[in-house]
Design a protein around this motif. Structure first.
Motif, PDB file in Angstrom:
ATOM      1  N   LEU A  46      -3.560  -3.804   1.585  1.00  0.00           N
ATOM      2  CA  LEU A  46      -3.223  -2.423   1.907  1.00  0.00           C
ATOM      3  C   LEU A  46      -3.997  -1.922   3.129  1.00  0.00           C
ATOM      4  O   LEU A  46      -4.062  -0.725   3.393  1.00  0.00           O
ATOM      5  CB  LEU A  46      -3.476  -1.536   0.682  1.00  0.00           C
ATOM      6  N   CYS A  47      -4.603  -2.877   3.870  1.00  0.00           N
ATOM      7  CA  CYS A  47      -5.251  -2.510   5.138  1.00  0.00           C
ATOM      8  C   CYS A  47      -4.544  -3.227   6.287  1.00  0.00           C
ATOM      9  O   CYS A  47      -4.886  -3.049   7.439  1.00  0.00           O
ATOM     10  CB  CYS A  47      -6.737  -2.888   5.095  1.00  0.00           C
ATOM     11  N   GLY A  48      -3.576  -4.077   5.931  1.00  0.00           N
ATOM     12  CA  GLY A  48      -2.807  -4.776   6.961  1.00  0.00           C
ATOM     13  C   GLY A  48      -3.461  -6.044   7.479  1.00  0.00           C
ATOM     14  O   GLY A  48      -3.030  -6.601   8.494  1.00  0.00           O
ATOM     15  N   HIS A  49      -4.470  -6.553   6.779  1.00  0.00           N
ATOM     16  CA  HIS A  49      -5.125  -7.779   7.252  1.00  0.00           C
ATOM     17  C   HIS A  49      -4.165  -8.973   7.197  1.00  0.00           C
ATOM     18  O   HIS A  49      -4.331  -9.931   7.943  1.00  0.00           O
ATOM     19  CB  HIS A  49      -6.403  -8.055   6.450  1.00  0.00           C
ATOM     20  N   ASP A  50      -3.149  -8.891   6.319  1.00  0.00           N
ATOM     21  CA  ASP A  50      -2.111  -9.938   6.293  1.00  0.00           C
ATOM     22  C   ASP A  50      -1.387  -9.979   7.648  1.00  0.00           C
ATOM     23  O   ASP A  50      -1.124 -11.052   8.194  1.00  0.00           O
ATOM     24  CB  ASP A  50      -1.121  -9.704   5.131  1.00  0.00           C
ATOM     25  N   ALA A  91     -14.458 -11.221   4.202  1.00  0.00           N
ATOM     26  CA  ALA A  91     -15.267 -10.080   3.739  1.00  0.00           C
ATOM     27  C   ALA A  91     -15.509  -8.975   4.766  1.00  0.00           C
ATOM     28  O   ALA A  91     -16.631  -8.532   4.955  1.00  0.00           O
ATOM     29  CB  ALA A  91     -16.612 -10.593   3.222  1.00  0.00           C
ATOM     30  N   GLU A  92     -14.428  -8.512   5.420  1.00  0.00           N
ATOM     31  CA  GLU A  92     -14.594  -7.375   6.343  1.00  0.00           C
ATOM     32  C   GLU A  92     -14.792  -6.077   5.573  1.00  0.00           C
ATOM     33  O   GLU A  92     -15.577  -5.228   5.966  1.00  0.00           O
ATOM     34  CB  GLU A  92     -13.377  -7.259   7.274  1.00  0.00           C
ATOM     35  N   GLU A  93     -14.057  -5.917   4.471  1.00  0.00           N
ATOM     36  CA  GLU A  93     -14.062  -4.625   3.771  1.00  0.00           C
ATOM     37  C   GLU A  93     -15.440  -4.255   3.218  1.00  0.00           C
ATOM     38  O   GLU A  93     -15.735  -3.080   3.033  1.00  0.00           O
ATOM     39  CB  GLU A  93     -13.025  -4.625   2.631  1.00  0.00           C
ATOM     40  N   THR A  94     -16.273  -5.244   2.932  1.00  0.00           N
ATOM     41  CA  THR A  94     -17.614  -4.941   2.424  1.00  0.00           C
ATOM     42  C   THR A  94     -18.647  -4.890   3.553  1.00  0.00           C
ATOM     43  O   THR A  94     -19.808  -4.558   3.313  1.00  0.00           O
ATOM     44  CB  THR A  94     -18.083  -6.011   1.418  1.00  0.00           C
ATOM     45  N   LEU A 134      -4.002   3.663   5.825  1.00  0.00           N
ATOM     46  CA  LEU A 134      -4.673   2.456   5.349  1.00  0.00           C
ATOM     47  C   LEU A 134      -5.309   2.735   3.996  1.00  0.00           C
ATOM     48  O   LEU A 134      -5.800   3.842   3.760  1.00  0.00           O
ATOM     49  CB  LEU A 134      -5.760   2.028   6.342  1.00  0.00           C
ATOM     50  N   HIS A 135      -5.332   1.745   3.144  1.00  0.00           N
ATOM     51  CA  HIS A 135      -5.919   1.806   1.791  1.00  0.00           C
ATOM     52  C   HIS A 135      -5.099   2.693   0.851  1.00  0.00           C
ATOM     53  O   HIS A 135      -5.526   2.947  -0.267  1.00  0.00           O
ATOM     54  CB  HIS A 135      -7.398   2.261   1.801  1.00  0.00           C
ATOM     55  N   ASN A 136      -3.950   3.217   1.308  1.00  0.00           N
ATOM     56  CA  ASN A 136      -3.066   3.930   0.382  1.00  0.00           C
ATOM     57  C   ASN A 136      -2.259   2.879  -0.395  1.00  0.00           C
ATOM     58  O   ASN A 136      -1.965   1.810   0.153  1.00  0.00           O
ATOM     59  CB  ASN A 136      -2.106   4.855   1.144  1.00  0.00           C
TER      60      ASN A 136
HETATM   61 ZN    ZN Z   1      -9.690  -1.594   5.184  1.00  0.00          ZN
END
Ligand code: ZN
Ligand code: ZN
Length: 385
Positions: A98-102, A132-135, A354-356
């Motif tokens: 849900l952040c579009g990293h795909d 691990a970008e989100e952390t 993002l993150h929705n």
């Molecule tokens: Zn994100």
């Protein structure tokens, strides 16, 4: 079109496959395997696995020596249940891309397909799939991995898709680009007592309320002048759910955000002083600590210039940003080892944020992202046509 129909179809299918199988930060094993299997078909000169966790890097070399250009994307998804209805929606309960990293991974995979056909004239390209970008832990872990340290990029580039900006438009800002942020936790320890005799205990209730108010006002402190600083109270807990007990314990969690690392230092100093003063006034033992630490990311002038040249050549509409993005990104770490720059790629005015839970990366952006990075690579390493 840079990507022919067959190539584009392969990339869309990869994106949707990645979307179906989201994995959380630090647990991206299957995603990493899937990307490695894809990359092997496009014969990189080197493929490095397990960098700083499940990170992987494909290297494409030119015939003669020259600079090294790194393009970075992220492997991880989020612990959020996806509410989208696409046929390729997440198959894993409670997890979603849900952040579009795909989409970011697919753009970089598209570069592998192009680089297999035409290697750079000189130097090297590193396609880095970072864990691990989100952390905020992944970039640092990759950079500190000895297997990555030998690759030594001269330039590093990344993009993030941006809902609310027109599809295919880009945003760039020289200097501060993403905010620094840190999670601050605070515990206040007093003593419980019977709720009928609160005077026998030491309740942290008032101290907790004073701290919440003080944190809300902190960014207005004159020391921050006109520099961007933001404090968000994200969690507060006091005592137990029992009418018979006056509380003896409280926990607060606060997110600190600032335009640069200096202001972050000042925010930390002032936060710690508040906790100390208010804790002492209410006769409480206090403890605090930091988690999810992201340094600010700053766009290097040379690297930003390379992006601007590419946007112009590809006739991409540019929005020059006046303030940095409020979000944080661990890509800033690459600025410590190379000339780095990041830009935003519009994912549509009506795209959920993002993150929705209903966010979905638009497949139309794959070609645009690949085209921009490909132009940057060719401008720096050739061939020049
Ligand atoms: Zn994100
Ligand atoms: Zn992201």
């Amino acid at each position: 079109m840079l990507l022919d129909n067959d190539t584009h179809a392969k990339l869309v299918s990869l994106r949707q496959e990645l979307h179906r199988h989201p994995e959380l930060s630090g647990c991206e094993q299957k995603t990493s395997d899937r990307i490695a299997a894809f990359l092997e078909d496009y014969t990189p000169d080197e493929l490095h696995r397990n960098l700083g966790g499940y990170g992987l890097a494909a290297v494409y070399k030119g015939k003669s020596p020259g600079p090294c250009v790194l393009i970075r994307c992220e492997l991880d998804a989020l612990p959020i249940e996806e509410l989208g209805t696409a046929p390729y929606r997440s198959e894993i309960p409670g997890k979603g891309h849900l952040c579009g990293h795909d989409g970011h991974m697919t753009i970089v995979a598209g570069l592998a397909m192009l680089l297999q056909r035409t290697r750079p004239a000189r130097g090297r390209v590193i396609l880095l799939f970072q864990p691990a970008e989100e952390t905020g832990a992944g970039a640092k872990a990759v950079i500190e991995d000895p297997a990555f340290a030998i690759l030594k990029p001269d330039y590093a580039f990344a993009l993030h898709n941006l809902p609310g900006m027109a599809l295919h438009h880009v945003g760039l800002k020289p200097g501060a680009f993403n905010c620094a942020s840190q999670g601050l936790w605070i515990t206040l320890n007093g003593k419980t007592s019977h709720a009928s005799n609160p005077e026998d205990g030491r309740s942290p209730a008032l101290a907790m309320c004073e701290l919440i108010t003080a944190f809300a006002q902190l960014p207005q402190d004159r020391d921050f002048d006109r520099e961007f600083a933001l404090v968000t109270v994200v969690h507060a807990r006091l005592g137990e759910e029992a009418f018979g007990i006056a509380p003896g314990f409280a926990k607060l969690m606060v997110t600190l955000r600032s335009e640069n690392d200096q202001v972050m230092g000042l925010l930390q100093e002032k936060s710690e002083e508040l906790v100390k003063q208010i804790g002492q006034r209410h006769n409480l033992e206090t403890a605090l600590g930091y988690e999810d630490i992201f340094t600010a990311s700053t766009n290097n002038p040379d690297a930003s210039e390379q992006l601007l040249k590419a946007f112009k050549a590809e006739e991409i509409t540019l929005h020059t940003m006046t303030a940095p993005m409020r979000w944080s990104e661990d890509f800033g770490q690459f600025g410590h080892i190379s000339k780095s720059a990041m830009f935003t790629l519009g994912s549509g005015l009506s795209q959920p944020q993002l993150h929705n839970p209903d966010f979905d990366f638009p497949d139309d952006l794959i070609e645009t992202g690949t085209r921009i990075f490909h132009r940057v690579i060719r401008n720096i390493l050739g061939p020049s046509n």
